[in-house]
Design a protein around this motif. Structure first.
Motif, PDB file in Angstrom:
ATOM      1  N   VAL A  26       0.847  -0.830  -0.298  1.00 39.36           N
ATOM      2  CA  VAL A  26       0.130   0.020   0.486  1.00 39.36           C
ATOM      3  C   VAL A  26       0.748   1.279  -0.032  1.00 39.36           C
ATOM      4  O   VAL A  26       0.549   2.646  -0.887  1.00 39.36           O
ATOM      5  N   ARG A  27       1.781   1.168   0.652  1.00 35.19           N
ATOM      6  CA  ARG A  27       2.216   2.471   0.886  1.00 35.19           C
ATOM      7  C   ARG A  27       3.451   2.846  -0.273  1.00 35.19           C
ATOM      8  O   ARG A  27       3.885   3.725  -1.117  1.00 35.19           O
ATOM      9  N   ARG A  28       4.164   1.740  -1.087  1.00 31.64           N
ATOM     10  CA  ARG A  28       5.132   1.837  -1.686  1.00 31.64           C
ATOM     11  C   ARG A  28       4.407   1.764  -3.827  1.00 31.64           C
ATOM     12  O   ARG A  28       4.678   2.046  -4.490  1.00 31.64           O
ATOM     13  N   THR A  29       2.766   1.296  -3.892  1.00 29.93           N
ATOM     14  CA  THR A  29       1.876   1.098  -4.996  1.00 29.93           C
ATOM     15  C   THR A  29       0.845   2.445  -4.821  1.00 29.93           C
ATOM     16  O   THR A  29       0.899   3.602  -5.683  1.00 29.93           O
ATOM     17  N   HIS A  30       1.050   3.311  -3.544  1.00 29.05           N
ATOM     18  CA  HIS A  30       0.236   4.073  -3.321  1.00 29.05           C
ATOM     19  C   HIS A  30      -1.809   3.734  -4.118  1.00 29.05           C
ATOM     20  O   HIS A  30      -2.123   4.285  -3.736  1.00 29.05           O
ATOM     21  N   PHE A  31      -2.233   2.519  -3.893  1.00 22.31           N
ATOM     22  CA  PHE A  31      -3.291   2.036  -4.410  1.00 22.31           C
ATOM     23  C   PHE A  31      -3.722   1.374  -3.325  1.00 22.31           C
ATOM     24  O   PHE A  31      -2.346   1.796  -1.603  1.00 22.31           O
ATOM     25  N   PRO A  32      -5.431   2.269  -2.178  1.00 26.32           N
ATOM     26  CA  PRO A  32      -6.017   2.137  -1.180  1.00 26.32           C
ATOM     27  C   PRO A  32      -5.633   0.974  -0.499  1.00 26.32           C
ATOM     28  O   PRO A  32      -5.870   0.946   0.543  1.00 26.32           O
ATOM     29  N   VAL A  33      -5.359  -0.507  -0.775  1.00 35.09           N
ATOM     30  CA  VAL A  33      -5.974  -1.115  -0.633  1.00 35.09           C
ATOM     31  C   VAL A  33      -5.144  -2.537  -0.605  1.00 35.09           C
ATOM     32  O   VAL A  33      -4.928  -2.865  -2.275  1.00 35.09           O
ATOM     33  N   ALA A  34      -4.808  -3.247   0.245  1.00 35.13           N
ATOM     34  CA  ALA A  34      -3.394  -4.773  -0.709  1.00 35.13           C
ATOM     35  C   ALA A  34      -4.246  -4.981   0.256  1.00 35.13           C
ATOM     36  O   ALA A  34      -4.876  -5.349   1.626  1.00 35.13           O
ATOM     37  N   LYS A  76       2.644 -18.283 -12.542  1.00 35.62           N
ATOM     38  CA  LYS A  76       3.897 -18.024 -11.977  1.00 35.62           C
ATOM     39  C   LYS A  76       3.880 -16.490 -12.441  1.00 35.62           C
ATOM     40  O   LYS A  76       5.426 -16.325 -12.668  1.00 35.62           O
ATOM     41  N   ARG A  77       3.049 -15.846 -12.749  1.00 42.07           N
ATOM     42  CA  ARG A  77       3.284 -14.461 -13.438  1.00 42.07           C
ATOM     43  C   ARG A  77       1.771 -13.521 -12.727  1.00 42.07           C
ATOM     44  O   ARG A  77       0.935 -13.661 -13.112  1.00 42.07           O
ATOM     45  N   PRO A  78       2.285 -11.909 -13.150  1.00 41.19           N
ATOM     46  CA  PRO A  78       1.068 -11.054 -12.323  1.00 41.19           C
ATOM     47  C   PRO A  78       0.091 -10.978 -13.432  1.00 41.19           C
ATOM     48  O   PRO A  78       0.795 -11.333 -14.632  1.00 41.19           O
ATOM     49  N   ARG A  79      -1.368 -10.817 -12.973  1.00 42.93           N
ATOM     50  CA  ARG A  79      -2.455 -11.013 -13.469  1.00 42.93           C
ATOM     51  C   ARG A  79      -3.246  -9.586 -13.267  1.00 42.93           C
ATOM     52  O   ARG A  79      -3.048  -9.208 -11.484  1.00 42.93           O
ATOM     53  N   LEU A  80      -3.614  -9.263 -13.964  1.00 46.07           N
ATOM     54  CA  LEU A  80      -4.329  -8.247 -14.227  1.00 46.07           C
ATOM     55  C   LEU A  80      -5.642  -8.155 -14.423  1.00 46.07           C
ATOM     56  O   LEU A  80      -5.760  -8.585 -15.831  1.00 46.07           O
ATOM     57  N   ALA A  81      -6.574  -7.373 -13.323  1.00 48.29           N
ATOM     58  CA  ALA A  81      -7.526  -6.958 -14.357  1.00 48.29           C
ATOM     59  C   ALA A  81      -8.321  -5.396 -14.144  1.00 48.29           C
ATOM     60  O   ALA A  81      -8.181  -4.996 -13.195  1.00 48.29           O
ATOM     61  N   MET A  82      -8.537  -4.951 -15.259  1.00 42.54           N
ATOM     62  CA  MET A  82      -8.821  -3.269 -14.698  1.00 42.54           C
ATOM     63  C   MET A  82      -9.745  -2.983 -14.092  1.00 42.54           C
ATOM     64  O   MET A  82     -10.357  -2.359 -13.814  1.00 42.54           O
ATOM     65  N   ASP A  83     -11.210  -3.674 -15.229  1.00 43.72           N
ATOM     66  CA  ASP A  83     -12.255  -3.476 -14.674  1.00 43.72           C
ATOM     67  C   ASP A  83     -12.765  -5.260 -13.822  1.00 43.72           C
ATOM     68  O   ASP A  83     -13.577  -6.094 -15.234  1.00 43.72           O
ATOM     69  N   PRO A 130      -4.629   2.589 -13.409  1.00 45.42           N
ATOM     70  CA  PRO A 130      -3.981   2.101 -14.845  1.00 45.42           C
ATOM     71  C   PRO A 130      -3.037   1.862 -13.710  1.00 45.42           C
ATOM     72  O   PRO A 130      -2.446   1.851 -13.261  1.00 45.42           O
ATOM     73  N   VAL A 131      -2.436   0.842 -13.911  1.00 47.21           N
ATOM     74  CA  VAL A 131      -0.988  -0.115 -13.526  1.00 47.21           C
ATOM     75  C   VAL A 131       0.184  -0.117 -14.403  1.00 47.21           C
ATOM     76  O   VAL A 131       0.053  -0.646 -15.601  1.00 47.21           O
ATOM     77  N   GLY A 132       0.364   0.949 -14.599  1.00 50.46           N
ATOM     78  CA  GLY A 132       1.822   0.965 -15.143  1.00 50.46           C
ATOM     79  C   GLY A 132       3.237   0.993 -14.669  1.00 50.46           C
ATOM     80  O   GLY A 132       2.791  -0.067 -13.138  1.00 50.46           O
TER      81      GLY A 132
END
Length: 289
Positions: A26-34, A76-83, A130-132
Motif C-alpha cells: 500500500v505504501r509503495r504502490t499508493h493503491f488504497p487496498v492490499a 507464476k506471473r502477474p495478472r491484472l483486471a482493469m475492470d 492504470p497499472v503502469g
C-alpha cells in the motif's frame, strides 16, 4: 521450532513476513487496498488485509486456477483486471469478496521461491486505475523482497534439520565437522543481510548451537571474557574455512581493507598473533564451531 519452543513457528513467522509485505504494498504502490496470502494445499489463504473499507475479504481462500490470484499462482506471473466486474479473462468465483469490497482494478503478483509459487499479493483500487511502472515496479519489488525472506527462512529450517545433536558431537567425523563449520559461515553471511528481528534472533540461537557442538577433544574449553563484534565473528568464520582476505571481502560484501581491520581487531581481542591462532582460540572459547 527451536528447542524448548523458544521462537515462533515457521508458519507464524512467514505470515508475519507476509503482513509486512502487504502493508509495504500500500505504501509503495499508493493503491488504497492490499491483501495477500500464502499457498497451502493448492489454495491461497488470505491472512493479511490493509486499507479495506469492509470485511468482505476476511477469510478468503482462493483455489488454484480460480479468480485472478488463482491464475497468478498457477501461471507464476502477474495478472491484472482493469475492470474486475466485467473481466472475461478470469473466473468470478470470488466476486462476493472482491466486489463486496468495491474493488474495480485488481493487480495480483505471485511470490516465487525456488520456482514455486508460495503465495500471492494483491493491490487494488475502488475505481478503475492504470497499472503502469509506477505501480508495477514497486509491487514486483515487494514480491521479490518477500520471496527472499521466505527463501532464507527455508534455508534456516533446512540447516536446522541437519544440525547434529549435542550427543553426536563427540563422535563427529572430520568431514561432518567441516560441513558444520561451512554451515556456520553460511548462516553468518545470511544473517548479515536479514532485517527481520525475529529471524535474526533465530539465526543467532542456531549459530550458538553450532558453535557449541564442536570443541577440541584434546584441549579443555577456554573461558574468555572477550566480546567479538558480529562482523569480527563473520570474518573469523570465513577465515576458519581457509578463505583469503579478498575472498572474505567478496563473501561479506566488504572492502578488503575492512576485512583486514576486522581480522586484526579480533586477533588483538583473542591475544593471537596469527589468524589461525585466533580461529583456534575462538573455537576453544566456543565462539566458533
Amino acid at each position: 521450532m527451536l528447542a524448548g519452543g523458544e521462537s515462533p513457528s515457521s508458519a507464524e513467522t512467514d505470515t508475519a513476513a507476509l503482513a509486512r509485505a502487504v502493508a509495504d504494498l500500500v505504501r509503495r504502490t499508493h493503491f488504497p487496498v492490499a491483501f495477500g496470502g500464502l499457498e497451502h494445499g493448492d489454495a491461497i489463504h488470505v491472512t493479511s488485509i490493509v486499507g479495506a473499507r469492509t470485511r468482505s475479504l476476511e477469510g478468503l481462500v482462493v483455489q488454484a486456477s480460480r479468480g485472478l490470484g488463482g491464475r497468478a499462482l498457477v501461471e507464476k506471473r502477474p495478472r491484472l483486471a482493469m475492470d474486475y466486474r466485467s473481466s472475461r479473462a478470469i473466473t468470478h468465483d470470488y466476486d462476493r469478496a472482491v466486489l463486496g469490497e468495491g474493488i474495480s482494478t485488481l493487480f495480483a503478483v505471485p511470490v516465487l521461491v525456488g520456482g514455486r509459487a508460495r503465495g500471492v499479493i494483491y493491490c487494488g483500487s475502488w475505481a478503475e486505475a492504470p497499472v503502469g511502472d509506477v505501480v508495477a515496479k514497486p509491487a514486483f519489488a515487494v514480491a521479490e523482497e518477500l520471496s527472499s525472506e521466505l527463501r532464507i527462512r527455508e534455508e534456516v529450517l533446512r540447516r536446522l534439520a541437519l544440525t547434529p545433536r549435542p550427543s553426536d558431537a563427540a563422535t563427529m567425523a572430520p568431514a561432518a565437522r567441516e560441513e558444520l563449520r561451512q554451515t556456520y559461515a553460511e548462516l553468518r553471511s545470511i544473517a548479515a543481510v536479514v532485517d527481520d528481528p525475529l529471524l535474526r534472533e533465530r539465526l543467532a540461537r542456531l549459530e550458538q548451537r553450532l558453535a557449541a557442538l564442536t570443541h577440541s577433544e584434546v584441549d579443555p574449553p577456554l573461558n574468555l571474557d572477550v566480546r567479538l563484534s558480529p562482523r569480527e565473528v563473520d570474518v573469523l568464520a570465513c577465515a576458519a574455512l581457509g578463505a583469503t582476505n579478498a575472498e572474505i571481502a567478496v563473501t561479506l560484501e566488504l572492502r578488503e581493507g575492512t576485512v583486514k581491520s576486522y581480522l586484526q581487531s579480533a586477533m588483538s581481542k583473542l591475544d593471537a598473533s596469527t589468524r589461525h591462532a585466533a580461529v583456534a582460540t575462538a573455537r576453544r572459547a566456543g565462539l566458533l564451531p
